[in-house]
Scaffold this motif. Structure first.
Motif, short mmCIF file in Angstrom:
data_model
loop_
_atom_site.label_atom_id
_atom_site.label_comp_id
_atom_site.label_asym_id
_atom_site.label_seq_id
_atom_site.Cartn_x
_atom_site.Cartn_y
_atom_site.Cartn_z
N GLY A 1 0.82 -1.21 0.00
CA GLY A 1 0.00 0.00 0.00
C GLY A 1 0.85 1.25 0.00
O GLY A 1 2.09 1.18 0.01
N ASP A 2 0.19 2.40 0.01
CA ASP A 2 0.91 3.67 0.10
C ASP A 2 1.64 3.77 1.44
O ASP A 2 2.77 4.27 1.51
N GLY A 3 1.00 3.23 2.51
CA GLY A 3 1.66 3.24 3.81
C GLY A 3 2.94 2.41 3.77
O GLY A 3 4.01 2.85 4.23
N ASN B 1 -2.06 2.75 -4.15
CA ASN B 1 -2.22 4.00 -3.39
C ASN B 1 -3.71 4.29 -3.24
O ASN B 1 -4.32 4.93 -4.10
N ASN B 2 -4.28 3.83 -2.11
CA ASN B 2 -5.72 4.05 -1.90
C ASN B 2 -5.97 5.29 -1.05
O ASN B 2 -7.06 5.48 -0.52
N GLY B 3 -4.95 6.09 -0.90
CA GLY B 3 -5.14 7.40 -0.26
C GLY B 3 -4.98 7.40 1.25
O GLY B 3 -4.87 8.47 1.85
N TYR B 4 -4.94 6.22 1.85
CA TYR B 4 -4.85 6.15 3.32
C TYR B 4 -3.97 4.99 3.79
O TYR B 4 -4.02 3.90 3.22
N GLY B 5 -3.22 5.23 4.83
CA GLY B 5 -2.57 4.18 5.60
C GLY B 5 -3.26 4.22 6.95
O GLY B 5 -3.12 5.21 7.69
MG LIG Z 1 -3.27 2.68 1.78
#
Ligand SMILES: [Mg+2]
Ligand SMILES: Cc1ncc(C[n+]2csc(CCOP(=O)(O)OP(=O)(O)O)c2C)c(N)n1
Length: 320
Positions: A142-144, A171-175
């Protein structure tokens, strides 16, 4: 792609969506123990990548791993039973949602360690290179996870060793509850990865075709010995970080807008009906078949037996 292939893609994406919706329901009714992170919204990424892979190719997944498992061909009944902790689950009910693995399908495992897949995939890719078997290894992150040291080390090692590894960042915008626009220092995951010396691509993770075409090139290059690469997919998460997350950190109306405008299943349907010889009714037929299948897996999961208490300590360590 041929019509049969497109219908298979739709069936797989729909299977992931229905599986996740059912997990949500069963969790809320107390039929699933532990913690569950749903993949709904991101289906086009897993299916766009895994449509290029055979059972011999390897993937490493995340805590949000159900979609990767289904896209890689894991048995959905075995998965549902596993998530419910049942003895006939894919991992004998001892792994649960975050540890589903099926080595016979090249699915090396979902992974509760954020940043766990990249090093695992580099190991698998090194094996592929050593054996010269033209297989590849994919690390889903993920992005995180893109901010983790393990990820940086893995990308560096993949470049140095020139192994057939592809790092896919969804990258779903949140970790968890933190925005990627805050937590990713450069705000540019692919751009930052370029500094490690590998080719990088950015795709629209809600568009199956964008993911599929880019993954096709990256995977072909890796198979031909041209080394690793990175794909950053801009994706959307249709739910909370975990089931039960109140999502107070979202803007008002954000989820409704995402579901309306960024649903990869809707986008896929509209495209294949317009550009290919596929009718809405054919897709509706697939919806019904998938829903029946998922209903059966959930019902059989609820009535399946738990592992015997005597099994508590088996399968914990591998005996050589
Ligand atoms: Mg994420
Ligand atoms: C090494 C490690 N650090 C922290 C956590 C706690 N944690 C679980 S999921 C998560 C967020 C991951 O975000 P991202 O990589 O963007 O994946 P997403 O949940 O969006 O799919 C965190 C911090 C963990 N499981 N492992």
């Amino acid at each position: 792609m041929k019509k049969e292939e497109l219908l298979k893609v739709y069936r797989t994406m729909k299977t992931i969506r229905s599986f996740e919706e059912r997990c949500d329901k069963e969790f809320m009714q107390g039929n699933i123990p532990g913690f569950v992170h749903l993949y709904a919204g991101q289906e086009a990424v897993a299916v766009g990548i895994c449509s290029h892979l055979s059972d011999e190719d390897k993937i490493g997944s995340t805590h949000r791993g159900h979609g990767h498992c289904i896209a890689k061909g894991c048995d959905v009944k075995g998965m549902m039973h596993e998530i419910m902790g049942k003895a006939d689950g894919l991992c004998k009910g001892k792994g649960g949602s975050m540890h589903i693995a099926d080595l016979s399908k090249g699915m090396l495992g979902a992974n509760a360690i954020v940043g766990g897949a990249p090093p695992t995939a580099v190991g698998a890719a090194l094996t592929a290179k050593t054996l010269g078997n033209k297989t590849v290894a994919i690390a889903f992150s993920g992005d995180g996870a893109s901010n983790q040291g393990t990820t940086f080390e893995a990308m560096n090692m993949a470049v140095v060793l020139q192994v057939p590894a592809i790092f896919v960042f969804e990258n779903n915008g949140y970790g968890e509850h933190t925005g990627a626009d805050y937590a990713v220092g450069s705000k540019d995951i692919a751009g930052r990865a370029e500094g490690f010396g590998l080719p990088t691509y950015k795709v629209d993770g809600t568009d199956f075709f964008d993911v599929y075409e880019t993954a096709g090139k990256a995977i072909k290059d890796a198979r031909e010995g041209k080394g690793p690469s990175v794909i950053e997919a801009e994706a959307v998460r249709f739910g909370g970080h975990f089931i039960g997350d109140p999502q107070n950190y979202r803007a008002e109306g954000e989820l409704d807008k995402l579901r309306e405008e960024k649903d990869c299943l809707k986008i896929f349907r509209a495209k294949v009906v317009t550009d290919f010889d596929i009718k809405e009714e054919e897709l509706d037929g697939i919806d019904k078949e998938v829903e029946t299948l998922i209903d059966e897996t959930a019902k059989s999961g609820i009535s399946a037996p738990m592992p015997d208490a005597k099994e508590l300590n088996s399968d914990v360590y591998l005996n050589y």
